[in-house]
Enzyme design. Sequence first.
Site, PDB file in Angstrom:
ATOM      1  N   HIS A   1      -0.608  -2.725  -2.532  1.00 23.17           N
ATOM      2  CA  HIS A   1       0.771  -2.630  -2.027  1.00 23.17           C
ATOM      3  C   HIS A   1       1.640  -1.775  -2.952  1.00 23.17           C
ATOM      4  CE1 HIS A   1       0.672  -5.343   1.447  1.00 23.17           C
ATOM      5  NE2 HIS A   1      -0.233  -6.038   0.757  1.00 23.17           N
TER       6      HIS A   1
ATOM      7  N   ASP B   1       1.051   1.826  -3.032  1.00 23.37           N
ATOM      8  CA  ASP B   1       1.089   3.207  -2.548  1.00 23.37           C
ATOM      9  C   ASP B   1       2.442   3.556  -1.940  1.00 23.37           C
ATOM     10  OD1 ASP B   1       0.563   1.478  -0.439  1.00 23.37           O
ATOM     11  OD2 ASP B   1      -0.808   2.832   0.600  1.00 23.37           O
TER      12      ASP B   1
ATOM     13  N   GLU C   1      -4.405  10.010  11.306  1.00 18.01           N
ATOM     14  CA  GLU C   1      -4.236   8.568  11.477  1.00 18.01           C
ATOM     15  C   GLU C   1      -2.786   8.231  11.837  1.00 18.01           C
ATOM     16  OE1 GLU C   1      -5.946   4.453   9.655  1.00 18.01           O
ATOM     17  OE2 GLU C   1      -6.919   6.371   9.400  1.00 18.01           O
TER      18      GLU C   1
ATOM     19  N   ASP D   1      -6.777   5.939   1.256  1.00 20.59           N
ATOM     20  CA  ASP D   1      -8.058   5.805   1.947  1.00 20.59           C
ATOM     21  C   ASP D   1      -8.742   7.160   2.123  1.00 20.59           C
ATOM     22  OD1 ASP D   1      -7.289   3.199   2.060  1.00 20.59           O
ATOM     23  OD2 ASP D   1      -6.958   3.150   4.224  1.00 20.59           O
TER      24      ASP D   1
END
Length: 388
Positions: free
Chosen positions: A37, A39, A162, A173
């Site tokens: 938590h 980023d 995404e 990711d």
Amino acid sequence: MNDILINKTTSYFKETFGSEPTKIVLSPGRINIIGEHIDYNDGYVLPAAIDKIICFAFEKNNTNTSKVIALDLNDSFEIDVTAEVKLDDNDWTNYIRGVINQLKINGFQLEGVNCVFSSNIPVGSGLSSSAALECGFLFGMNDLFNLNIKPIDIALLGQKAEHWVGIKCGIMDQFSSVMGLEDKVIKIDCRTLEYTYHDANFSDYSLILFDSNVKHSLMTSAYNERRQQCEEGIAIVKANFPEIKSFRDCTEQTIIDLKDKMSHDVFRRSLFVVKEINRVIQACEALDDGKIELLGELMFATHDGLSKDYEVSCEELDLLVDLAKEETAVIGSRLMGGGFGGCTINLVKKGQEQQIKDKFSKLYNEAFGIELKIYDVKVSNGTSLYTK
């Protein structure tokens, strides 16, 4: 295990299209060692690519239509790469559509391909199978058509794909899927995208993921609420200390001094973020110094913060970490990912893995009546071409 996957994918490609694939791409999932938590709070994360992959087999087909086959889903779709790209009701296809859309937006001329892919990344376990899908397909298109897209830009295009699908993910990711290196973790600065590699010398330990096999519905609403609370917290900090730009410029004392100006929840969220940013820095130092047990202690501390201050854990994850704390064979454990389900990541002393797996599986099932899924992972290379 990956050899079996590669053979299965390429054999199916040959059976279906009557030819050998001209490119085989391997695109990995990822773990995050620490930095959860963070980023979206301008901090640092510490992910790594793993040896669970999606294998893609490609060839040009000299038309404007691409045919993509998801072997594991027994499903396929076709898309005219020259036409306008739109979202579809068939969810998995949207990640591929999103990639094609990003390539078109950025002015790349595309032709059709034949593609088969298959995966051994457990779906829904928090190992970022969607990022592996986006980045692997992008990597293949880049190589097939000599698009000359740099690796870091493949990650950024994957992230935008995404976002187009509707998931507003951070960069971690895709970045770790593309940029991973064997036996290295990546410290990513989420504000600047600067990155450094650090040795992940876990030679005396195994990385084991315990999948709680639960997903609580709170995840999306709680995630959005935490982001809003963090925004409120940093706004209060800036109002009182104009020289501070983000939580990474704060000390714990900065937040403590403003406790009376924040709601109880905003205070705890803000304090967790500052502590977690510091833990990532400490974790890198621990890895550089070969102090793996210190890394384990930091992982336990992260879980305590995620559970008590950030409140994104659940009783299933808390039990798994509590069990780990009682075992000398487990030197570190924490929930990994957004929370409210998914996996814990654990550092387990070599030689004692099976004993720990058996014990945790039994106790977890007794507590919740749920089967514990278990994944052994190794830190591995990022997206790459496979050559026989």
